[in-house]
Design a protein around this motif. Structure first.
Motif: not given
Length: 534
Positions: A80-81, A105-106, A139, A403-404
């Motif tokens: 997920e990152f 994105k994370k 974010g 997460w931004t």
């Protein structure tokens, strides 16, 4: 020591060269030269003392990102990152930092310490810089101070589930706009780790400049939050006014096994059981009836419809009745109805029915069996404990897990130290020069984009300062001057201030014309003094 060893080595070599090269010539050189060399030697010694003081000040951790983070920081391998971290320069500077390079994105990255850091030994300062180069609409830009891996995490799987002791830094999205300070504290009775949040935290600066965030933990349980070295929040970690939920639990809690008795009556009022509906109470009467006294207005056109077919409309050439159906002209308001009281069938208007009472209800009286609102009894809280000072879990790493929606977030100069003076010196040497350059650039850009407006604004304010000297303003003069000063200090308030001043002047003018009590002007009004001294 590793932070300053190159500079110490340079100083040692310089002093060695000095004493070896001038020890003999020093005896025969002229007085002026001897003074010059003496001052040089003293300067080197003072610099050495300053660096030695910094080395001895116990900097627990420091990351300048002067070198690439590859091989030193570990990027999370969790799927997920997927945001890409970059080693990049801050815009307009030669200084490097850790950059969030992609939108929406994370991100997750972690740096382990060489040694575990205790937060329980006196004062501790957490400090870092962040620059929101593209702003921050939604974010985070906060840090997590992580517990040792024995708590159940590994760097390559770093995520939002990794156990931390403190989370600190800015966060903004929607209604959220705050500088987080969250402490995860272990309840010694239950063994549970609970998140304790700082209440009423300061907001995040809204510009795109580099800002330095500082959290100071003191032995007297005091927490200070600084932004750019300026105190924005002071809190007591053991106060339920400052921390939510409080670190010290309540001594008693509602008994979870207590049950409300079946005969417990919580009704404060009840319908009067002795009340009877009046005989003439008609529950079936309608709320409205026709107005029998109404008469049809003269000129009403009963046979004219309110709408008619548009006589100017025609069926489109490509209209096919078999496919599109029978064509009908659009409706328009009947022009004949515009000059008469109305058209169509006339009906009497409705009026309130004087006989209407609605459904009958017995009046309410005090409940003789009322016992109040039931609540369970209090019992001693099995998880209650006393606390003189928070028991901070040790920290072994720093992680950034965000997460931004924005890119361009740049982290730099991350520090942990037990000396507030060292943190201040880093702000002045590492952050302040960059901030000053960015601030001047921002001012120049604002001046270039609003130069014409500022000139017009100055002209308007100059005129209003002259108006403020007119004697008839009397007691209102101070209000006008206050508004003018606010408009000078905050240009975005100029329009509102001007409107307010005009209203004040207009009100006073009306009082002079139409009468009313007017205060006498002050005996020594002098000239209206501007906030800039003009």
């Amino acid at each position: 020591f590793t932070l300053f060893s190159p500079l110490l080595l340079y100083l040692f070599r310089s002093l060695l060269f000095f004493f070896s090269s001038v020890s003999i010539p020093y005896l025969v050189m002229e007085e002026r030269n001897r003074r010059m060399w003496t001052q040089y030697a003293l300067s080197l010694l003072l610099a050495g003392c300053f660096v030695s003081q910094l080395c001895a000040s116990d900097v627990k951790f420091y990351e300048s990102f002067d070198e690439t983070f590859d091989g030193r920081w570990i990027v999370s391998e969790k799927e997920e990152f997927n945001g890409v971290w970059k080693h990049a320069k801050s815009e307009g500077h030669d200084d490097h930092g850790l950059l969030v390079s992609e939108k929406a994105k994370k991100y997750a990255i972690v740096k382990e310490f060489d040694n575990v850091v205790s937060l329980n030994d006196g004062t501790m300062v957490l400090q870092y810089e962040v620059r929101l180069q593209e702003g921050l609409e939604c974010g985070g830009a906060y840090l997590k101070y992580l517990r040792p891996q024995e708590a159940g995490w590994i760097p390559k799987e770093f995520s939002n589930e990794s156990p931390y002791t403190i989370m600190f830094g800015p966060d903004r999205c929607g209604a959220t706009d705050k500088i987080h300070f969250i402490l995860k504290h272990k309840n010694p009775k239950s063994g549970e780790y609970i998140e304790h949040h700082l209440k009423f935290p300061p907001s995040v600066p809204s510009d795109k400049l580099t800002h330095v965030y500082t959290a100071v933990l003191k032995p007297n349980n005091e927490l200070l939050i600084l932004v750019d070295g300026e105190q924005k929040k002071k809190a007591d970690l053991l106060s339920d006014y400052d921390i939510e939920p409080p670190l010290i639990p309540a001594e008693t809690i509602p008994d979870p096994d207590d049950k409300k008795p079946a005969d417990w009556d919580e009704r404060e009022k009840i319908p009067d059981p002795d009340a009877k509906k009046p005989d003439d109470w008609d529950e079936d009467a309608p709320m409205e009836i026709e107005d029998e006294d109404a008469e049809k207005p003269e000129g009403w056109l009963d046979d004219e419809p309110e709408e008619i077919d548009d006589p100017e409309a025609s069926k489109p050439e490509d209209w096919v009745d078999d496919e599109d159906g029978e064509w009908e002209a659009p409706k328009i308001d009947n022009p004949k109805c515009e000059v008469v009281p109305g058209c169509g069938e006339w009906t009497r208007p409705m009026k309130r029915n004087p006989a209407y009472n609605g459904k009958w209800h017995a009046p309410l009286i005090e409940n003789p069996n009322y016992k109040g609102v039931w609540k369970p009894r209090d019992i001693p809280n099995p998880n209650y404990f006393k606390l003189d000072r928070p028991n901070f879990e040790p920290i072994a790493a720093i992680g950034i897990e965000i997460w931004t929606m924005q890119d361009g977030i740049l982290f730099d100069n991350i520090m942990i130290t037990s000396d507030e003076k060292v943190a201040e010196s880093y702000r002045m040497t590492a952050w302040k020069p960059k901030f000053d350059i960015e601030k001047e650039k921002q001012k120049a850009e604002e001046a270039a984009s609003t130069g014409g407006l500022k000139g017009f604004q100055k002209m308007v304010l100059d005129l209003l300062y002259k108006v403020a000297d007119i004697p008839f303003l009397g007691e209102h003069k101070s209000k006008v001057l206050d508004l003018l000063e606010k408009a000078e200090k905050q240009p975005n308030l100029t329009v509102g201030a001007v409107i307010s001043i005009i209203i004040i002047i207009f009100t006073v003018f009306l009082k002079l014309i139409f009468g009313g009590t007017q205060q006498q002007p002050a005996k020594a009004t002098g000239k209206a003094k501007r906030s800039d001294g003009a």
